[in-house]
Design an enzyme around this catalytic site. Sequence first.
Site, PDB file in Angstrom:
ATOM      1  N   HIS A  15       0.849  -1.195   0.000  1.00  0.00           N
ATOM      2  CA  HIS A  15       0.000   0.000   0.000  1.00  0.00           C
ATOM      3  C   HIS A  15       0.881   1.240   0.000  1.00  0.00           C
ATOM      4  CE1 HIS A  15      -3.133   2.862   1.252  1.00  0.00           C
ATOM      5  NE2 HIS A  15      -3.964   1.994   0.714  1.00  0.00           N
ATOM      6  N   GLU A  66      -7.810  -5.096  -0.026  1.00  0.00           N
ATOM      7  CA  GLU A  66      -8.412  -5.811  -1.146  1.00  0.00           C
ATOM      8  C   GLU A  66      -8.384  -7.326  -0.941  1.00  0.00           C
ATOM      9  OE1 GLU A  66      -9.940  -4.038  -2.995  1.00  0.00           O
ATOM     10  OE2 GLU A  66      -8.894  -2.207  -3.551  1.00  0.00           O
TER      11      GLU A  66
HETATM   12  N1  ACO Z   1       3.908  -7.796  -4.939  1.00  0.00           N
HETATM   13  C1  ACO Z   1       5.190  -7.810  -5.320  1.00  0.00           C
HETATM   14  N2  ACO Z   1       6.016  -6.757  -5.191  1.00  0.00           N
HETATM   15  C2  ACO Z   1       5.500  -5.641  -4.641  1.00  0.00           C
HETATM   16  C3  ACO Z   1       4.161  -5.562  -4.218  1.00  0.00           C
HETATM   17  C4  ACO Z   1       3.353  -6.699  -4.383  1.00  0.00           C
HETATM   18  N3  ACO Z   1       2.066  -6.699  -4.023  1.00  0.00           N
HETATM   19  N4  ACO Z   1       3.935  -4.307  -3.722  1.00  0.00           N
HETATM   20  C5  ACO Z   1       5.080  -3.637  -3.853  1.00  0.00           C
HETATM   21  N5  ACO Z   1       6.043  -4.435  -4.403  1.00  0.00           N
HETATM   22  C6  ACO Z   1       7.403  -4.077  -4.720  1.00  0.00           C
HETATM   23  C7  ACO Z   1       7.435  -3.393  -6.085  1.00  0.00           C
HETATM   24  O1  ACO Z   1       7.629  -4.334  -7.118  1.00  0.00           O
HETATM   25  C8  ACO Z   1       8.570  -2.434  -5.973  1.00  0.00           C
HETATM   26  O2  ACO Z   1       9.780  -3.107  -6.247  1.00  0.00           O
HETATM   27  P1  ACO Z   1      10.931  -2.396  -7.141  1.00  0.00           P
HETATM   28  O3  ACO Z   1      11.360  -1.227  -6.297  1.00  0.00           O
HETATM   29  O4  ACO Z   1      11.947  -3.476  -7.278  1.00  0.00           O
HETATM   30  O5  ACO Z   1      10.269  -1.997  -8.414  1.00  0.00           O
HETATM   31  C9  ACO Z   1       8.556  -2.035  -4.494  1.00  0.00           C
HETATM   32  O6  ACO Z   1       7.876  -3.087  -3.795  1.00  0.00           O
HETATM   33  C10 ACO Z   1       7.835  -0.732  -4.261  1.00  0.00           C
HETATM   34  O7  ACO Z   1       6.648  -0.719  -5.013  1.00  0.00           O
HETATM   35  P2  ACO Z   1       5.822   0.632  -5.311  1.00  0.00           P
HETATM   36  O8  ACO Z   1       4.756   0.329  -6.300  1.00  0.00           O
HETATM   37  O9  ACO Z   1       6.727   1.772  -5.595  1.00  0.00           O
HETATM   38  O10 ACO Z   1       5.246   0.875  -3.863  1.00  0.00           O
HETATM   39  P3  ACO Z   1       3.927   1.607  -3.468  1.00  0.00           P
HETATM   40  O11 ACO Z   1       3.944   1.637  -1.996  1.00  0.00           O
HETATM   41  O12 ACO Z   1       3.737   2.885  -4.184  1.00  0.00           O
HETATM   42  O13 ACO Z   1       2.815   0.552  -4.020  1.00  0.00           O
HETATM   43  C11 ACO Z   1       0.830  -0.573  -4.512  1.00  0.00           C
HETATM   44  C12 ACO Z   1       1.574   0.411  -3.572  1.00  0.00           C
HETATM   45  C13 ACO Z   1       0.608   0.085  -5.892  1.00  0.00           C
HETATM   46  C14 ACO Z   1      -0.551  -0.863  -3.901  1.00  0.00           C
HETATM   47  C15 ACO Z   1       1.634  -1.884  -4.676  1.00  0.00           C
HETATM   48  O14 ACO Z   1       1.959  -2.413  -3.405  1.00  0.00           O
HETATM   49  C16 ACO Z   1       0.913  -2.926  -5.544  1.00  0.00           C
HETATM   50  O15 ACO Z   1       0.980  -2.853  -6.777  1.00  0.00           O
HETATM   51  N6  ACO Z   1       0.220  -3.933  -4.904  1.00  0.00           N
HETATM   52  C17 ACO Z   1      -0.521  -4.939  -5.639  1.00  0.00           C
HETATM   53  C18 ACO Z   1      -1.863  -4.395  -6.128  1.00  0.00           C
HETATM   54  C19 ACO Z   1      -2.851  -4.173  -4.994  1.00  0.00           C
HETATM   55  O16 ACO Z   1      -3.038  -5.008  -4.116  1.00  0.00           O
HETATM   56  N7  ACO Z   1      -3.539  -3.004  -5.037  1.00  0.00           N
HETATM   57  C20 ACO Z   1      -4.543  -2.616  -4.042  1.00  0.00           C
HETATM   58  C21 ACO Z   1      -4.025  -1.561  -3.118  1.00  0.00           C
HETATM   59  S1  ACO Z   1      -5.173  -1.126  -1.864  1.00  0.00           S
HETATM   60  C22 ACO Z   1      -6.186   0.048  -2.546  1.00  0.00           C
HETATM   61  O17 ACO Z   1      -5.825   0.712  -3.511  1.00  0.00           O
HETATM   62  C23 ACO Z   1      -7.513   0.322  -1.963  1.00  0.00           C
END
Ligand code: ACO
Length: 365
Positions: free
Chosen positions: A251, A306
């Site tokens: 998140h 989620e």
């Molecule tokens: N699975 C695998 N790797 C992940 C995940 C995940 N669920 N979440 C973050 N990471 C990794 C990313 O790949 C990234 O790695 P990198 O630096 O090597 O590229 C690192 O952690 C940081 O990721 P960001 O996207 O920059 O982190 P942010 O905190 O902005 O992301 C997000 C938040 C978009 C929700 C992300 O965790 C994600 O894509 N999760 C999966 C989708 C999901 O569950 N969405 C629902 C969110 S809840 C809501 O919106 C109500």
Amino acid sequence: MTDDSRAYSPGLEGVLAGETALAMVDGANGRLLYRGYPIAELVERGTYAQVAELLWTGEWPVEAHLACAPVPDEVLAVLRALPPTTSPMDALRTAVSAWGAARRLGWPPTVNEARAITAFAPSALAAFARLRDGLEPIRPDPGLPLAAGFLSQLTGAPPDPAHARALDAYLIVGAEHGFNASTFAARVIVSTRSDLASAVAGAIGALKGPLHGGAPSEVVNQLHEMGTAEEAERWMRDALARGERLMGFGHRVYRAYDPRAAALRRVAESLAGSAEWLGMAVQVEEIALRLLAEHKPDRVIQTNVEFYAAAVLQGVGLPPDLFPATFALARHAGWTAHALEQAAANRLIRPDARYVGHGPRRLPV
Ligand code: ACO
């Protein structure tokens, strides 16, 4: 190009873009409060009708009743005209727009308008879901609360009380979450002195994007692809190795366990119908958290709302393609509360942009 050295944050990340007394989202400590009340307590002791009134008026009503409202004929005519392949989010956005056209709302928005649009939206979504299946819409029962009324308009049968209660809890958990993209969009629209239906239609458009409201159906898809808990670890290791993301984890704001996920997990556990599916989800969660900690040791990636939203919505029998629009139904209380808050101390939201284009030049001859 102009010389503008003012601070700029892409995506407005970390920028304070307003003040609100509605939700406190404390990502570091995994806390979410609506007007000061913790989300877990609201889910345990409140109803969506009470929570919506709390958000709109600031008062906790001892009792509150919010029933689904009938879909006006003008809106039904519009829904009948949509192709059955229309995405439910597009149908809901269109219904809200048509409702606004029929009601001719003004400015400022009122609490009664907030109640009316929140009561109308579940009926519109249920009507569309039936029409696309070749069934006639059903008029809502004014005696049923919103969640039960929505389920009964979908199925045409009296709702299972445990399902209605679980969906009501889901609506509470999804009702409000600060200055997220769709809420901010609603506030921008209201700040121009546009009406509440326009604000909600715009908010639905913003929520539709996969970066905001699209994840719970993808959780279901991933769990289906994994097949069994035994297969899950290999599936997730392969997915992470391919650089894919595990849906329902991570998140932007929360670094601790998402308090909404914890509240929904308890609700999912109370749903007998989801027992088998939930058992698998619990095992998958444990493995996923272990693998994500190995995969990104310097980043806290926890379960988000989620993951267990999917368990609850699946448990109450909703088809996965209705999950995002059901999230939109929940968020009606928050969007409209923000619209009221914005209008009460309105200032047109109109930021600046740094110009990075050409300097002055002449058109080619
Ligand atoms: N699975 C695998 N790797 C992940 C995940 C995940 N669920 N979440 C973050 N990471 C990794 C990313 O790949 C990234 O790695 P990198 O630096 O090597 O590229 C690192 O952690 C940081 O990721 P960001 O996207 O920059 O982190 P942010 O905190 O902005 O992301 C997000 C938040 C978009 C929700 C992300 O965790 C994600 O894509 N999760 C999966 C989708 C999901 O569950 N969405 C629902 C969110 S809840 C809501 O919106 C109500």
